[in-house]
Write an enzyme that holds these catalytic residues in place. Structure first.
Site, short mmCIF file in Angstrom:
data_model
loop_
_atom_site.label_atom_id
_atom_site.label_comp_id
_atom_site.label_asym_id
_atom_site.label_seq_id
_atom_site.Cartn_x
_atom_site.Cartn_y
_atom_site.Cartn_z
N LYS A 33 0.57 -1.40 -0.02
CA LYS A 33 0.12 0.07 -0.17
C LYS A 33 1.00 1.68 -0.14
O LYS A 33 0.82 2.41 -0.93
CB LYS A 33 -1.35 -0.11 1.20
CG LYS A 33 -1.76 1.57 1.59
CD LYS A 33 -2.70 1.17 2.48
CE LYS A 33 -1.77 2.19 3.61
NZ LYS A 33 -1.33 2.70 3.88
N ASN A 34 1.76 1.13 1.03
CA ASN A 34 2.41 2.63 1.20
C ASN A 34 3.61 2.81 0.05
O ASN A 34 4.35 3.68 -0.64
CB ASN A 34 3.50 2.10 2.55
CG ASN A 34 2.63 3.32 3.20
OD1 ASN A 34 1.28 2.63 3.20
ND2 ASN A 34 3.32 2.34 4.88
N ASP A 127 -5.27 8.80 9.51
CA ASP A 127 -4.79 7.59 10.43
C ASP A 127 -5.73 8.30 11.31
O ASP A 127 -5.13 9.63 12.23
CB ASP A 127 -4.48 6.89 10.67
CG ASP A 127 -4.20 6.03 9.70
OD1 ASP A 127 -5.09 5.37 8.95
OD2 ASP A 127 -2.93 5.47 8.31
N ASP A 318 4.34 0.64 11.59
CA ASP A 318 3.24 0.01 11.07
C ASP A 318 3.26 -0.99 11.68
O ASP A 318 2.49 -2.00 11.63
CB ASP A 318 2.89 0.16 9.95
CG ASP A 318 3.10 1.19 9.80
OD1 ASP A 318 2.01 1.94 8.87
OD2 ASP A 318 4.41 2.34 9.41
C1 UD1 Z 1 4.38 6.57 6.30
C2 UD1 Z 1 3.37 5.83 5.92
C3 UD1 Z 1 2.89 5.29 7.67
C4 UD1 Z 1 4.19 5.19 8.04
C5 UD1 Z 1 5.03 6.38 8.16
C6 UD1 Z 1 6.93 5.55 8.57
C7 UD1 Z 1 1.91 5.66 3.68
C8 UD1 Z 1 1.10 6.32 3.15
N1 UD1 Z 1 2.85 5.97 5.37
O1 UD1 Z 1 3.75 8.07 6.88
O2 UD1 Z 1 2.41 4.03 7.38
O3 UD1 Z 1 3.89 4.97 9.64
O4 UD1 Z 1 5.78 7.18 7.28
O5 UD1 Z 1 7.30 4.96 8.48
O6 UD1 Z 1 3.68 5.62 3.25
N2 UD1 Z 1 7.01 14.32 10.38
C9 UD1 Z 1 6.11 16.08 10.48
N3 UD1 Z 1 6.01 16.78 9.76
C10 UD1 Z 1 6.47 16.43 8.81
C11 UD1 Z 1 6.07 14.82 8.16
C12 UD1 Z 1 6.25 14.10 9.15
O7 UD1 Z 1 6.25 16.34 11.85
O8 UD1 Z 1 6.60 16.89 7.10
C13 UD1 Z 1 6.53 13.60 11.66
C14 UD1 Z 1 5.19 13.05 11.83
O9 UD1 Z 1 4.53 13.32 12.67
C15 UD1 Z 1 5.43 11.67 12.32
C16 UD1 Z 1 7.06 11.27 11.70
O10 UD1 Z 1 7.39 12.92 10.86
O11 UD1 Z 1 5.54 11.74 14.04
C17 UD1 Z 1 6.92 10.28 10.59
O12 UD1 Z 1 6.17 10.28 9.81
P1 UD1 Z 1 6.35 10.20 7.99
O13 UD1 Z 1 7.91 9.45 7.67
O14 UD1 Z 1 6.60 11.96 6.89
O15 UD1 Z 1 4.94 9.49 7.96
P2 UD1 Z 1 4.06 9.08 6.49
O16 UD1 Z 1 5.50 9.65 5.24
O17 UD1 Z 1 3.17 10.34 6.81
#
Ligand code: UD1
Length: 429
Positions: A33-34, A127, A318
């Protein structure tokens, strides 16, 4: 044969799990999915017809298909392939009605900006765990020359010319790395992303981008270098097979840890989940790579171990809900620490309703294994938490009724049928 994307049979709202069976046999995972959601977003970079294979039948893919259609693309499914036709002109808007339903939609921002010089993306929902900001996406794209303003619930990004730059991410964010990658493919000059996310899904995205004519090196490492291609014509459509879903694989490995038995998870790649396999081995599971999969044998009740989530190659956040379900039944005490998302312990209340002995404090959970859980009505709050409740139900005495099971269908293609194929007893209710 072409079939409509939206399955007329909506996913069941409840799953009824009867506990007590042991798992035996072979179970196959689908495409990640990701990964697929980002591959779909990448198609916006260049016109033409794309054929993505090994695409899972999950509702998030339907939502991303709707998002691509809203930009002017046509999307159709044929067996496990998705054919995406991207027109010469696209509308660089991601509407609220779609974006609010899944957070991954934010990754259309990079390709839209690169292709059209602007992107209007509704602020994401997603989520049910903690705030999920996009400041790192915005900061990184700003370094490439984009300008942002926010109004009426939309982020508006503009850049007449993206210019390659060195971007140091404060945290290896998966989504920010992906947006930066897709934007910098068309930036003038060289972009270097430092402290980039290293997840296998990032490498999969770079593989498709390179097939499309991009020049990216270092995918899968902390430093990714992108040599921008300066003309739109240098990028073209391509075909790609989506990598297997390591999170789905982890679900089934945890399930056999809970029920006991011996399974092979086909399509799973051991090298994508080394840390998890190591942890399950520490608990007493015999686990090893197999031809096109991972083999696992649970000879006895497993022992507890401490688990701490970290960016890849650490234990994925996850995986955590499955590990908590597993530790709820293992011998001893395990401390689980969440280092990525705050508030990702909500499903613990549901597990407690099943007799689990779990205490949470801030981002830690102390899980004391009990010999047997007890079936109960519970509610799924997100994809992985829902799956974690299903596998907990498989070890519980009596029936567990998982409500709001529609969340699970966002990331799993008929989890009940797959698990029933190796001995579980799960039916829609
Ligand atoms: C993706 C995955 C999700 C997984 C996560 C971490 C998808 C669709 N989702 O989510 O299943 O749990 O990676 O492996 O691929 N953050 C900030 N600012 C930002 C971006 C992120 O503070 O601009 C923080 C988030 O709140 C979180 C952390 O960084 O605490 C990790 O987020 P991120 O790696 O960006 O996760 P996603 O890409 O949203």
């Amino acid at each position: 044969m072409s079939v409509p994307d939206h399955d007329p049979a909506a996913p069941p709202d409840r799953l009824i799990v009867r506990g007590g069976s042991t798992l035996e046999g072979t179970i196959r995972i689908g495409g990640a999915k990701n990964s697929v959601l980002k591959l779909m977003a990448a198609t916006l970079l260049a016109p033409g017809e794309y054929n993505l294979r090994n695409v899972p039948r999950i509702t998030d893919v339907d939502l991303m298909s709707d998002l691509l259609r809203a930009t002017g693309c046509s999307v159709s499914r044929s067996d496990d392939s998705l054919v995406i036709s991207v027109p010469d002109e696209i509308e660089p808007v991601a509407p609220y009605e779609i974006v609010e339903q899944f957070r991954a939609s934010i990754v259309v921002m990079g390709p839209m900006l690169a292709r059209c010089g602007e992107a209007r993306v509704a602020l994401p929902g997603g989520d049910d765990f903690g705030p999920r900001p996009i400041d790192m996406h915005v900061r990184g794209l700003t370094e490439l020359g984009a300008e942002f303003d926010t109004a009426h619930g939309y982020v508006h990004a503009r850049a007449s010319n993206l210019l390659g730059a060195r971007v140091l991410l404060e945290f290896p964010s998966v989504g920010a790395t992906e947006n930066l990658l897709m934007a910098s493919v068309r930036a003038k000059g060289t972009t270097m992303i430092d402290n980039a996310a290293r997840e296998p899904e990032i490498a999969d995205l770079c593989e498709l981008l390179n097939k499309m004519g991009a020049q990216i090196v270092g995918a899968g490492s902390s430093t990714i270098t992108i040599e921008g291609v300066d003309s739109a014509e240098a990028l073209h459509a391509a075909d790609h097979t989506v990598i297997g879903d390591r999170i789905e694989a982890a679900t089934y490995l945890a399930a056999v840890g809970i029920t006991g038995g011996e399974i092979t998870v086909k399509g799973a790649r051991h090298e994508h989940m080394v840390m998890l396999c190591q942890k399950l081995g520490e608990m007493g599971m015999r686990i090893s790579p197999d031809a096109d999969g991972i083999w696992a044998l649970v000879p006895r009740r497993l022992s507890s171990a401490d688990c701490s989530t970290l960016p890849y190659p650490g234990l994925a956040t996850d995986f955590k809900p499955f590990l908590v379900s597993l530790l709820a039944t293992t011998e001893g005490v395990g401390i689980v620490t969440e280092n990525l998302f705050s508030g990702r312990f909500r499903y613990v209340d549901e597990l407690r309703r099943m007799g689990a002995d779990i205490r949470t404090d801030s981002h830690h959970a102390v899980v004391r294994g009990v010999p047997r859980l007890s079936g109960a009505p519970v509610r799924s709050h997100d994809i992985r938490a829902g799956a974690a409740l299903v596998i907990a139900g498989m070890a519980a005495e009596g029936e567990t009724v998982v409500a709001d099971a529609g969340h699970i269908a966002r990331g799993y293609d008929d989890i009940a049928a797959k698990l029933n194929g190796i001995g579980a007893d799960i039916r829609p209710g």
